[in-house]
Write a protein that holds these residues in place. Structure first.
Motif, PDB file in Angstrom:
ATOM      1  N   GLY A  61     112.069 108.117  55.847  1.00  0.00           N
ATOM      2  CA  GLY A  61     111.784 108.446  54.385  1.00  0.00           C
ATOM      3  C   GLY A  61     112.725 109.569  53.994  1.00  0.00           C
ATOM      4  N   LYS A  64     116.687 106.648  51.248  1.00  0.00           N
ATOM      5  CA  LYS A  64     116.157 105.284  50.485  1.00  0.00           C
ATOM      6  C   LYS A  64     116.959 104.080  50.818  1.00  0.00           C
ATOM      7  N   ALA A  78     106.755 105.506  50.509  1.00  0.00           N
ATOM      8  CA  ALA A  78     107.464 105.986  49.284  1.00  0.00           C
ATOM      9  C   ALA A  78     107.536 107.510  49.505  1.00  0.00           C
ATOM     10  N   GLY A  79     108.726 108.276  49.455  1.00  0.00           N
ATOM     11  CA  GLY A  79     108.879 109.621  49.784  1.00  0.00           C
ATOM     12  C   GLY A  79     109.043 109.789  51.237  1.00  0.00           C
ATOM     13  N   LEU A  80     108.512 110.757  51.914  1.00  0.00           N
ATOM     14  CA  LEU A  80     108.659 111.159  53.246  1.00  0.00           C
ATOM     15  C   LEU A  80     107.728 110.183  54.256  1.00  0.00           C
ATOM     16  N   LYS A  82     104.869 110.394  56.368  1.00  0.00           N
ATOM     17  CA  LYS A  82     103.933 111.386  56.638  1.00  0.00           C
ATOM     18  C   LYS A  82     103.423 111.059  58.000  1.00  0.00           C
TER      19      LYS A  82
ATOM     20  N   ARG B 161     110.777 119.504  56.092  1.00  0.00           N
ATOM     21  CA  ARG B 161     110.137 118.623  55.513  1.00  0.00           C
ATOM     22  C   ARG B 161     109.568 117.529  56.414  1.00  0.00           C
ATOM     23  N   SER B 166     105.329 121.861  51.998  1.00  0.00           N
ATOM     24  CA  SER B 166     105.790 121.811  50.906  1.00  0.00           C
ATOM     25  C   SER B 166     106.803 122.509  50.424  1.00  0.00           C
TER      26      SER B 166
END
Lengths: 275, 263
Positions: A61, A64, A78-80, A82, B161, B166
């Motif tokens: 992530g 993109k 979507a985004g990093l 996790k 990250r 955060s």
């Protein structure tokens, strides 16, 4: 591994492009289709500069894709990512933290009490064979030791997916084998989904359940996908002696060789092909 | 490399040669002609006696203390503001872009011309000297921290990250420590500039401090006094530098070349 659930990582025709300084577009990877199932160890091999790391960054992530999609356990990313832990090629330890603090930070970020984080971190340092080095700062450790700390830092968070970008690239041959065995041993405990990038075909076969080959960039594509028929648990140095290993190595190398030569030719002449 | 004691001996020898020949040429006429007339050059013995007199009378301590106070204040205020603003600019590129030409202009200005202005605004007490020192220290620290934070190791930030930090945790665990490390790496330069600011400020107008002492001696052609002031100043700076090195080794144990190194 379990294929009834959605794949841990799925790239659906992911294309990655970069805008160059002169506003032309450089396509690094084109329509990559790749899945990593639950508990599967997939190794990606390709010539230098083919965009292996780019593909990993897409799965993480951090990048993109320009076209195509990334799904993590069936959910669009979507985004990093996790769910993923990422072991970088370059040194990424915090130089101002000791080995122990570098490992503990993964839990502290999640809000774990410091005492608990330190205790668990000490446990992980022991697992990677660095119990006696907890108080050392990264610059006081050797390259191999720093990789061990990095591995503990990622694993303490217990990610469901492990992304590794030539993690043992800068190490000497003996240390690489030791680190490979350590990785397999730790992985065997709970079998995370692993996406492991390397330029070393032998390493890929010795470690992986599957070996994926990429063509030379730009516009690199995935051009081959082999299952590794070797039994587990494996010992990296012994598995290399087996007949199946040699047969598979010969077969994959037949494909990879041409790409390596192409990649080499491209990297020795500067101008990149642009779209 | 020679041994420690041999090195010390050679270093001492340089001092002995220097002061010896100074004393010789200032007191022994060569062909009826004194090469270094004592009126212009004084003699090491006179200079030494002057320093001893200052120490015995105790008058020097007050001046040293004042210069030290000014330099310390200039250092603390300058590096604190330099770190904070450097950090802020590095994280807010728009602000940095807006202020860029003004920062460059301010930095290009020779700080000595500000001294009379500060004397007018802040009087002849210590604060005009502190202000001069701050203008010197601020820019050294500011540019160091600004560059350092802006170019914070990209892999380190990516790793942080991916570990789930955060923005706030990134500030605390990545950007802030790297800003501080850049601040510390400019420690020697900024401490030196703080002393320069204090002494130059005193020299241009004050009632106390080492700069004042030198300026007073110069005003009455007291060459021994000028040299004595310079030597005290030099020893003072070396002593401060020694303390800074100690502090640095303490704070930057995690740095290569500081502390023990790889074993």
């Amino acid at each position: 591994m379990d294929t009834t659930q959605p794949a841990a990582v799925a790239l659906d025709d992911a294309t990655v492009a970069f805008r160059l300084a002169d506003s032309r577009v450089y396509t690094a990877v084109e329509q990559a289709r790749l899945t990593v199932e639950h508990g599967e160890f997939v190794a990606i091999v390709g010539p230098t500069g083919c965009g292996k790391s780019t593909l990993l960054n897409v799965a993480a992530g951090l990048l993109k894709p320009a076209a195509g999609a990334v799904r993590i356990f069936g959910q669009p990313l979507a985004g990093l990512n996790k769910e993923a832990g990422y072991l970088f090629q370059a040194d990424a330890l915090f130089p101002w933290k000791t080995a122990l603090d570098n490992v503990a930070i993964g839990l502290e970020i999640k809000g774990a009490p410091r005492a608990l984080a330190l205790e668990r971190a000490q446990g992980w340092l022991t697992s990677v064979g660095l119990a006696a080095f907890a108080g050392r700062y990264p610059h006081m450790l050797s390259g191999g030791q720093r990789k061990r700390v990095g591995l503990a830092q990622v694993l303490i968070r217990d990610p469901k997916i492990l992304l590794m970008d030539e993690p043992f690239g800068p190490l000497d041959a003996q240390t690489r084998q030791i680190m490979g065995n350590l990785l397999l041993e730790l992985w065997n405990a709970d079998r995370k989904a692993v996406l492991f990038v390397t330029h070393d075909l032998e390493e890929a076969i010795a470690l992986g359940d599957r070996v994926v080959i990429m063509s030379a960039g730009p516009r690199a594509r995935i051009i081959g996908d082999w299952k590794v028929p070797l039994p587990r648990p494996r010992d990296i140095s012994e598995v290399r002696m087996e007949k199946d290993f040699h047969a598979l190595h010969r077969e994959i190398w037949g494909v990879l060789k041409d790409e390596v030569m192409k990649g080499y030719a491209q990297s020795s002449q500067a101008p990149a092909e642009v779209a | 490399m020679m041994s420690r004691s041999a090195l010390l001996l050679c270093q001492l020898l340089v001092a002995v040669m220097f002061f010896g020949s100074w004393q010789f040429f200032a007191t022994v006429p060569i062909f009826g002609h004194t090469v270094l007339p004592p009126f212009f050059f004084s003699t090491p013995v006179d200079v030494f006696n002057r320093i001893v007199k200052w120490l015995v009378e105790g008058s020097i301590w007050r001046h040293l203390l004042i210069t030290l106070t000014e330099a310390s204040l200039a250092f603390v205020i300058g590096s604190l503001s330099g770190t904070l603003i450097g950090f802020w600019f590095a994280r807010q590129q728009t602000i940095a872009a807006i202020f860029d030409p003004y920062v460059k202009m301010m930095n290009a200005l020779p700080r000595v011309v500000l001294a009379p202005i500060f004397a007018l605004w802040l009087g002849l007490g210590i604060w005009s000297k502190v202000a001069l020192g701050v203008t010197l220290v601020f820019f050294v620290v500011f540019f160091n921290v600004y560059q350092g934070v802006k170019e914070a190791n990209a892999t380190l930030v990516d790793n942080a990250r991916m570990l789930g930090m955060s923005e706030r945790q990134l500030l605390r665990h990545v950007y802030w420590p790297s800003a501080l490390s850049w601040m510390f790496s400019s420690l020697h330069t900024s401490v030196g500039f703080a002393v320069v600011g204090a002494v130059v400020g005193e020299y241009l107008g004050s009632a106390a401090g080492l700069g004042y002492l030198i300026q007073q001696a110069e005003g009455v052609f007291d060459v021994a006094g000028v040299f004595a002031g310079m030597i005290v100043l030099a020893i003072f700076v070396v002593a401060i530098d020694f303390v800074v090195t100690k502090v640095e080794n303490r704070l930057l144990v995690w740095r290569p070349n500081a502390g023990e190194g790889r074993v």
